[in-house]
Write an enzyme that holds these catalytic residues in place. Sequence first.
Site, PDB file in Angstrom:
ATOM      1  N   GLY A  13      -4.672   3.851  15.748  1.00 50.35           N
ATOM      2  CA  GLY A  13      -5.088   2.564  15.094  1.00 50.35           C
ATOM      3  C   GLY A  13      -6.514   2.556  14.749  1.00 50.35           C
ATOM      4  O   GLY A  13      -7.150   3.616  14.453  1.00 50.35           O
ATOM      5  N   ASN A  14      -7.132   1.317  14.417  1.00 53.27           N
ATOM      6  CA  ASN A  14      -8.547   1.413  13.903  1.00 53.27           C
ATOM      7  C   ASN A  14      -9.465   2.022  15.006  1.00 53.27           C
ATOM      8  O   ASN A  14     -10.380   2.762  14.098  1.00 53.27           O
ATOM      9  CB  ASN A  14      -8.991  -0.338  14.001  1.00 53.27           C
ATOM     10  N   CYS A 130     -15.815  -3.161  23.897  1.00 49.56           N
ATOM     11  CA  CYS A 130     -16.809  -3.350  22.837  1.00 49.56           C
ATOM     12  C   CYS A 130     -18.203  -4.349  23.393  1.00 49.56           C
ATOM     13  O   CYS A 130     -19.367  -4.219  23.222  1.00 49.56           O
ATOM     14  CB  CYS A 130     -16.291  -3.641  21.398  1.00 49.56           C
ATOM     15  N   PRO A 164      -3.798  -4.860  17.355  1.00 45.98           N
ATOM     16  CA  PRO A 164      -2.875  -5.123  18.237  1.00 45.98           C
ATOM     17  C   PRO A 164      -3.224  -4.817  19.579  1.00 45.98           C
ATOM     18  O   PRO A 164      -2.807  -5.421  20.753  1.00 45.98           O
ATOM     19  CB  PRO A 164      -1.604  -4.418  17.697  1.00 45.98           C
ATOM     20  N   ASN A 169      -5.175  -6.762  25.197  1.00 45.89           N
ATOM     21  CA  ASN A 169      -6.053  -6.412  26.204  1.00 45.89           C
ATOM     22  C   ASN A 169      -7.051  -7.430  26.584  1.00 45.89           C
ATOM     23  O   ASN A 169      -8.083  -7.271  27.233  1.00 45.89           O
ATOM     24  CB  ASN A 169      -6.577  -5.224  26.312  1.00 45.89           C
ATOM     25  N   ASN A 289     -17.901  -4.019  16.311  1.00 42.52           N
ATOM     26  CA  ASN A 289     -17.182  -3.778  17.477  1.00 42.52           C
ATOM     27  C   ASN A 289     -16.512  -2.666  17.643  1.00 42.52           C
ATOM     28  O   ASN A 289     -16.625  -2.170  18.800  1.00 42.52           O
ATOM     29  CB  ASN A 289     -16.249  -5.151  17.923  1.00 42.52           C
TER      30      ASN A 289
END
Length: 314
Positions: A13-14, A130, A164, A169, A289
Amino acid sequence: MSGKIPVAIIGSGNIGTDLMIKIMRLSETLEMGAFVGIDPESDGLKRAARMGVPITAEGIDGLVKMPNFDKIAIVFDATSAGAHKRNNEILQQHGKYVVDLTPAAIGPYVVPAVNGDSALDARNVNMVTCGGQATIPIVAAINRVAKVHYGEIIASIASKSAGPGTRANIDEFTETTSQAIMAVGGATRGKAIIVLNPAEPPLIMRDTVYCLCEEADTDAIAKSVEAMVADVQSYVPGYRMKQAVQFEHIGSNQPLHIPEMGGYFTGIKVSVFLEVEGAAHYLPAYAGNLDIMTSAALKTAEKIALNIREGAAA
């Protein structure tokens, strides 16, 4: 051979993709050995393949089966707190060092500017969150001058930068960050709040730190905070204060009541306002973040890699 230490990233993911690009562009110590996901159509896996990184869409099981798995020394986990538990169990069986970017908090918390050298031999280290990476250095900077009784942080991030994994979380985010405010930042009590801001255009990451501490020299507190900001900027260039450190004296005539601490407190309320601009290696600059998490994880893994080298040379 490049002499660099091979690493793997689980999570396409990101965060995982941004970390991969950072390693390939910036690191003089690490090199990509594998990029792992579970969706063969994910942009991260496709990008990794185009960049010549070995990939698998079979998760942790696929990673273990890859022909170069034995050469990989460090594995980053950028999945979710739930998935990390199984991933870590398997990786520990194979003697890997694990850098956890989820809020699972299995290993010790690490914030590079505060305790980056404290857990280099640990087989699993946790990068908190973050919000934690952005704010715990400030709590620690205040605490090294004046004991922090209570530390509260609010992390506001662009909704578009929360994938996601982050959304799944949220509870772990607040719990893990609160614990790390105490364990790493040194506060007696910690509290964390996260805000997903849906504004358009997306807003840059903003963080607010409130600390109630003992009476001390405010100039010394301000200088400590400024020095800590410079330390974080050494690996997150877009990290900065929005204004000078703010102080409010709370006297015995109007003590502050903190219900969860069961008492009244006097001293200094310190307020610090931050923003984090991302380096835009993968996502836009508003996603600070992600940038602070991947930058902190990279810094930590590079220190672990150097420690591995020194141990092998000894």
